[in-house]
Design a protein around this motif. Sequence first.
Motif, PDB file in Angstrom:
ATOM      1  N   ARG A 268     -56.529  11.683  15.598  1.00  0.00           N
ATOM      2  CA  ARG A 268     -57.452  10.475  15.883  1.00  0.00           C
ATOM      3  C   ARG A 268     -57.024   9.938  17.528  1.00  0.00           C
ATOM      4  NH1 ARG A 268     -58.122   4.605  12.957  1.00  0.00           N
ATOM      5  NH2 ARG A 268     -59.627   3.825  14.276  1.00  0.00           N
ATOM      6  N   LEU A 269     -58.019  10.304  18.544  1.00  0.00           N
ATOM      7  CA  LEU A 269     -57.818   9.761  19.852  1.00  0.00           C
ATOM      8  C   LEU A 269     -58.251   8.313  19.810  1.00  0.00           C
ATOM      9  CD1 LEU A 269     -57.632  10.384  22.534  1.00  0.00           C
ATOM     10  CD2 LEU A 269     -60.027  10.735  22.895  1.00  0.00           C
ATOM     11  N   PHE A 270     -57.089   7.628  20.135  1.00  0.00           N
ATOM     12  CA  PHE A 270     -57.541   6.107  20.084  1.00  0.00           C
ATOM     13  C   PHE A 270     -57.159   5.456  21.415  1.00  0.00           C
ATOM     14  CE2 PHE A 270     -52.757   6.769  19.535  1.00  0.00           C
ATOM     15  CZ  PHE A 270     -52.157   5.804  20.150  1.00  0.00           C
ATOM     16  N   GLY A 271     -56.715   6.321  22.579  1.00  0.00           N
ATOM     17  CA  GLY A 271     -56.717   5.554  23.873  1.00  0.00           C
ATOM     18  C   GLY A 271     -56.847   6.337  24.833  1.00  0.00           C
ATOM     19  N   PHE A 272     -57.142   5.906  26.068  1.00  0.00           N
ATOM     20  CA  PHE A 272     -56.963   6.877  27.314  1.00  0.00           C
ATOM     21  C   PHE A 272     -56.567   5.883  28.454  1.00  0.00           C
ATOM     22  CE2 PHE A 272     -61.276   5.674  27.819  1.00  0.00           C
ATOM     23  CZ  PHE A 272     -61.624   5.743  29.296  1.00  0.00           C
ATOM     24  N   ASN A 273     -56.105   6.855  29.502  1.00  0.00           N
ATOM     25  CA  ASN A 273     -56.029   6.119  30.940  1.00  0.00           C
ATOM     26  C   ASN A 273     -56.921   7.335  31.751  1.00  0.00           C
ATOM     27  OD1 ASN A 273     -53.201   4.542  30.163  1.00  0.00           O
ATOM     28  ND2 ASN A 273     -54.567   3.485  31.238  1.00  0.00           N
ATOM     29  N   PHE A 274     -57.529   6.697  32.812  1.00  0.00           N
ATOM     30  CA  PHE A 274     -57.840   7.798  33.938  1.00  0.00           C
ATOM     31  C   PHE A 274     -57.296   7.563  35.155  1.00  0.00           C
ATOM     32  CE2 PHE A 274     -60.725   8.712  37.412  1.00  0.00           C
ATOM     33  CZ  PHE A 274     -61.058   9.969  37.243  1.00  0.00           C
ATOM     34  N   VAL A 275     -56.773   8.254  35.835  1.00  0.00           N
ATOM     35  CA  VAL A 275     -55.720   7.982  36.909  1.00  0.00           C
ATOM     36  C   VAL A 275     -56.049   8.974  38.073  1.00  0.00           C
ATOM     37  CG1 VAL A 275     -53.952   7.202  35.455  1.00  0.00           C
ATOM     38  CG2 VAL A 275     -54.084   9.387  36.280  1.00  0.00           C
ATOM     39  N   ILE A 276     -55.869   8.399  39.148  1.00  0.00           N
ATOM     40  CA  ILE A 276     -55.935   9.074  40.598  1.00  0.00           C
ATOM     41  C   ILE A 276     -54.479   9.419  40.842  1.00  0.00           C
ATOM     42  CG2 ILE A 276     -56.803   9.278  42.819  1.00  0.00           C
ATOM     43  CD1 ILE A 276     -58.959   9.086  41.268  1.00  0.00           C
ATOM     44  N   GLU A 277     -54.142  10.767  41.203  1.00  0.00           N
ATOM     45  CA  GLU A 277     -52.928  10.961  41.475  1.00  0.00           C
ATOM     46  C   GLU A 277     -52.710  11.673  42.834  1.00  0.00           C
ATOM     47  OE1 GLU A 277     -51.785  12.985  36.979  1.00  0.00           O
ATOM     48  OE2 GLU A 277     -51.899  14.386  38.870  1.00  0.00           O
ATOM     49  N   THR A 278     -51.667  10.816  43.680  1.00  0.00           N
ATOM     50  CA  THR A 278     -51.371  11.370  45.027  1.00  0.00           C
ATOM     51  C   THR A 278     -49.621  11.402  45.166  1.00  0.00           C
ATOM     52  OG1 THR A 278     -51.266   9.124  45.969  1.00  0.00           O
ATOM     53  CG2 THR A 278     -53.367  10.124  45.707  1.00  0.00           C
ATOM     54  N   PRO A 279     -49.006  12.035  45.972  1.00  0.00           N
ATOM     55  CA  PRO A 279     -48.003  11.868  46.232  1.00  0.00           C
ATOM     56  C   PRO A 279     -46.989  10.267  46.431  1.00  0.00           C
ATOM     57  CG  PRO A 279     -48.702  13.743  47.446  1.00  0.00           C
ATOM     58  CD  PRO A 279     -49.826  12.785  46.994  1.00  0.00           C
TER      59      PRO A 279
END
Length: 378
Positions: A268-279
């Motif tokens: 069961r997928l119950f959560g997520f975060n969408f993120v921008i990655e930079t150094p």
Amino acid sequence: MSARLTLHPSVDAIGREAWELCFAGEPENFDFYRACEAAGPPGFTWFYAVLSDASGPLAIVPAFGTRYRLDTTLQGPLRKISDRLHRIVPFLMELNLFALGSPVAEICHVGFAPSVPAGRRPALLQELVTLTRAEAAQRGYGLFAVKDAAEKDRGLWEPIAESSGFALLPGLPTASLDLPYASVDAYLATLGRNMRKDLRRKAKAFADVRVERRRNIDDVANEVYALYCQTVENSELQFEHLPRDYFPSMLRHLGEGAAIILYFHGERLFGFNFVIETPERLIDKYIGMDYAVARDFNFYFNSWMVNVAWCIENGVPVYQSGQAFYGPKLRLGCRLSPNGQYFRHRNALVNKVLLQVARVVRLDRFDPAIADLAGEPA
């Protein structure tokens, strides 16, 4: 030769090289804006205000047009009343808005060519704003605004606001956590004793949770979107509503610059975060959760620790954690940077009415952390 203004409909019309000269090192970069154009959200017309001379762009500010609900920032029982009013007489609750900034960026980005000396920049931005206001009026936009003017740019915006008669409202602050630590334990040691104890207790709920960091979610796109919609429905404050394909599209366009962290219990997928990655910075753009079980897993705090651990492990010195939940973020060590909302309607009578409406809907009436940054409401 005097500078001229162009409103471009796409960042591609400016070009990567010119854009990145004006916005060197900005995490929400050329690819970010191009990806946003391709992904949505609906209901917005994209613009890029560019002031140029014969040598090329001198100043660039992203912009957008939309139909704006005057009660967008209203919360609590008054929002239920305004929702009913909007259903009955929507034309009284909406205005054509042209805004400098972006519906999906963290701040109103202001970029200058490297050849432009610092002393000339305020005058150039003033010229860009004056010409853009005139162009927006010709296109039928009555309300002109600057969305999320950043604290670091206050010296640029304040003289323009004063000379142009813009009103100022507090916007949603940017929350950032500095992470100059060699380990997660070193970070935890900077927090209060009760917070440390609470985080360790909450971590036990994540013992059976599977965490996946992805750059493709085609197999779970529907589930991710359902979690996003559930989170929006549980939030009183939402400026834009993203389309179903937003997250898969952003991942495709941003490549190594973005990721989604997925949280599973069993299958069961119950959560997520969408993120921008930079150094230099991890930007936590969106969170989604299944409210039926998220509390059982202490999802917010445990996903926070996942992001903190990733930053420390990868030497990323700043975790930028979005524009909400300021009370917990302050307890977790964040600093808040205020953002301002400037506005003015070209009709003087309507502008007077809006000034009164603003006294009711301003954000510092609903969030003590914003009130502390802004001072007492006017």
